[in-house]
Design a protein around this motif. Structure first.
Motif, PDB file in Angstrom:
ATOM      1  N   GLY A  39       4.385  -2.039  -4.021  1.00 37.62           N
ATOM      2  CA  GLY A  39       5.607  -2.210  -3.016  1.00 37.62           C
ATOM      3  C   GLY A  39       5.022  -2.428  -1.561  1.00 37.62           C
ATOM      4  O   GLY A  39       5.426  -3.226  -0.843  1.00 37.62           O
ATOM      5  N   ASP A  43       5.315  -5.820   1.044  1.00 38.40           N
ATOM      6  CA  ASP A  43       5.708  -5.602   2.080  1.00 38.40           C
ATOM      7  C   ASP A  43       4.761  -6.091   3.232  1.00 38.40           C
ATOM      8  O   ASP A  43       5.191  -6.861   4.201  1.00 38.40           O
ATOM      9  CB  ASP A  43       6.402  -4.313   2.616  1.00 38.40           C
ATOM     10  N   TYR A  48       8.623  -8.485   0.574  1.00 39.14           N
ATOM     11  CA  TYR A  48       9.731  -7.514   0.119  1.00 39.14           C
ATOM     12  C   TYR A  48      10.978  -7.740   1.046  1.00 39.14           C
ATOM     13  O   TYR A  48      11.979  -7.646   0.578  1.00 39.14           O
ATOM     14  CB  TYR A  48       8.970  -6.219   0.166  1.00 39.14           C
ATOM     15  N   LEU A  64       9.240   1.097  -5.754  1.00 40.42           N
ATOM     16  CA  LEU A  64       8.778  -0.128  -4.984  1.00 40.42           C
ATOM     17  C   LEU A  64       9.195  -0.037  -3.579  1.00 40.42           C
ATOM     18  O   LEU A  64       8.228   0.086  -2.561  1.00 40.42           O
ATOM     19  CB  LEU A  64       9.284  -1.335  -5.363  1.00 40.42           C
ATOM     20  N   SER A  65      10.482   0.297  -3.174  1.00 40.93           N
ATOM     21  CA  SER A  65      11.069   0.244  -1.894  1.00 40.93           C
ATOM     22  C   SER A  65      10.555   1.447  -1.039  1.00 40.93           C
ATOM     23  O   SER A  65      10.410   1.364   0.257  1.00 40.93           O
ATOM     24  CB  SER A  65      12.246   0.452  -1.873  1.00 40.93           C
ATOM     25  N   HIS A  68       7.543  -0.024   0.553  1.00 41.55           N
ATOM     26  CA  HIS A  68       7.906  -0.951   1.405  1.00 41.55           C
ATOM     27  C   HIS A  68       8.320  -0.278   2.761  1.00 41.55           C
ATOM     28  O   HIS A  68       7.862  -0.865   3.985  1.00 41.55           O
ATOM     29  CB  HIS A  68       9.038  -1.845   0.772  1.00 41.55           C
TER      30      HIS A  68
END
Lengths: 116, 167
Positions: A39, A43, A48, A64-65, A68
């Motif tokens: 992630g 990003d 992302y 994943l975020s 990010h």
């Protein structure tokens, strides 16, 4: 449309992780760490953000975020204050998640009795 | 009743079958009832449970946007806190582990897995006291996510900062 995209994306991430989990000796801890690194990588070159625009909530839920939001906060702060922003802005966006996880975990641990 | 049948079966087994016979028979029955490790089924379950989680995430964001009149970014933060709250609560009352056994990775890969790992390590170490129990073990499992996240974020951020400029 965002709802369908969310369903497909989140399901796809979970499908890949389940396949890795079943066919190798990696534990869920390994997989979540790998996903956070992926992630952060996605990003750092703006991929992302594109995913979040197209997918919506389904892209913000997986771990994943987390990577990010770490990179995103750091870069946004670095945009304003320069190199030092990479350090000061690191937890800007994901602070809510970490703080909530710690606080709720602590409260429920104190209040409730552990099973087994 | 069941116990009685088991006893009868056990005695009959002892009477009529030798040890070797019994072992092979036992193996046969055990193999018959052992759940096969069905990877395809696991993958399909993980896909649908993860998909439903993503669907719920988007739905909750839209509902919060509509009824609380807040921006989409705030709504996403609230959504993540909501999922963390639910995961911590379900872990504390002991349901989350059973759900994970049913729904596999669909619950571990979203942010709920992160909250679950913190809460479960807190609960496990509650008996050791507040400081050396809960305090030092809270990030036993989730610590790797934060550490590698921060290190990789710093690394990739540096690369972006030097190579691509910021924007």
């Amino acid at each position: 449309m965002l709802l369908l995209n969310s369903f497909l994306f989140c399901g796809f991430i979970c499908l890949i992780s389940q396949i890795i989990l079943d066919n190798s000796k990696l534990t869920p801890g390994h997989i979540t760490s790998i996903l956070v690194v992926i992630g952060a990588f996605l990003d750092s070159f703006g991929i992302y953000d594109f995913l979040i625009k197209k997918i919506g909530g389904g892209a913000q839920l997986p771990i994943l975020s987390f990577g990010h939001s770490l990179v995103h906060g750091a870069l946004a702060k670095a945009n304003n204050v320069g190199f030092l922003g990479l350090f000061t802005g690191m937890f800007d966006l994901c602070a809510a998640g970490i703080a909530a996880a710690i606080i709720f975990a602590f409260i429920f641990t104190i209040i409730l009795r552990p099973k087994n | 009743m069941l116990k009685f049948f088991c006893m009868v079966f056990f005695i009959l087994d002892k009477l009529f079958l030798g040890d070797e016979m019994r072992n092979t028979k036992y193996d046969k029955i055990a193999n018959l009832h052992k759940a096969p490790e069905n990877r395809l089924k696991n993958a399909i379950i993980a896909f649908f449970s993860g998909g439903v989680m993503g669907f719920l995430a988007e739905l909750i964001i839209e509902v919060f946007c509509m009824y609380l009149h807040i921006s989409r970014i705030d709504s996403a933060t609230l959504m993540i806190m909501f999922f963390i709250f639910m995961a911590a609560f379900l872990t504390a009352i002991g349901i989350f582990d059973k759900l994970v056994q049913v729904f596999k990775c669909g619950l571990l890969i979203p942010i709920t897995g992160f909250a679950h790992s913190i809460t479960s390590s807190c609960l496990d170490s509650k008996s050791e006291g507040l400081i050396y129990g809960i305090g030092s073990n809270a990030f036993k499992l989730a610590g790797s996510v934060i550490l590698y996240g921060v290190v990789s974020a710093w690394f990739f951020g540096m690369i972006r900062f030097i190579v691509g400029g910021v924007g």
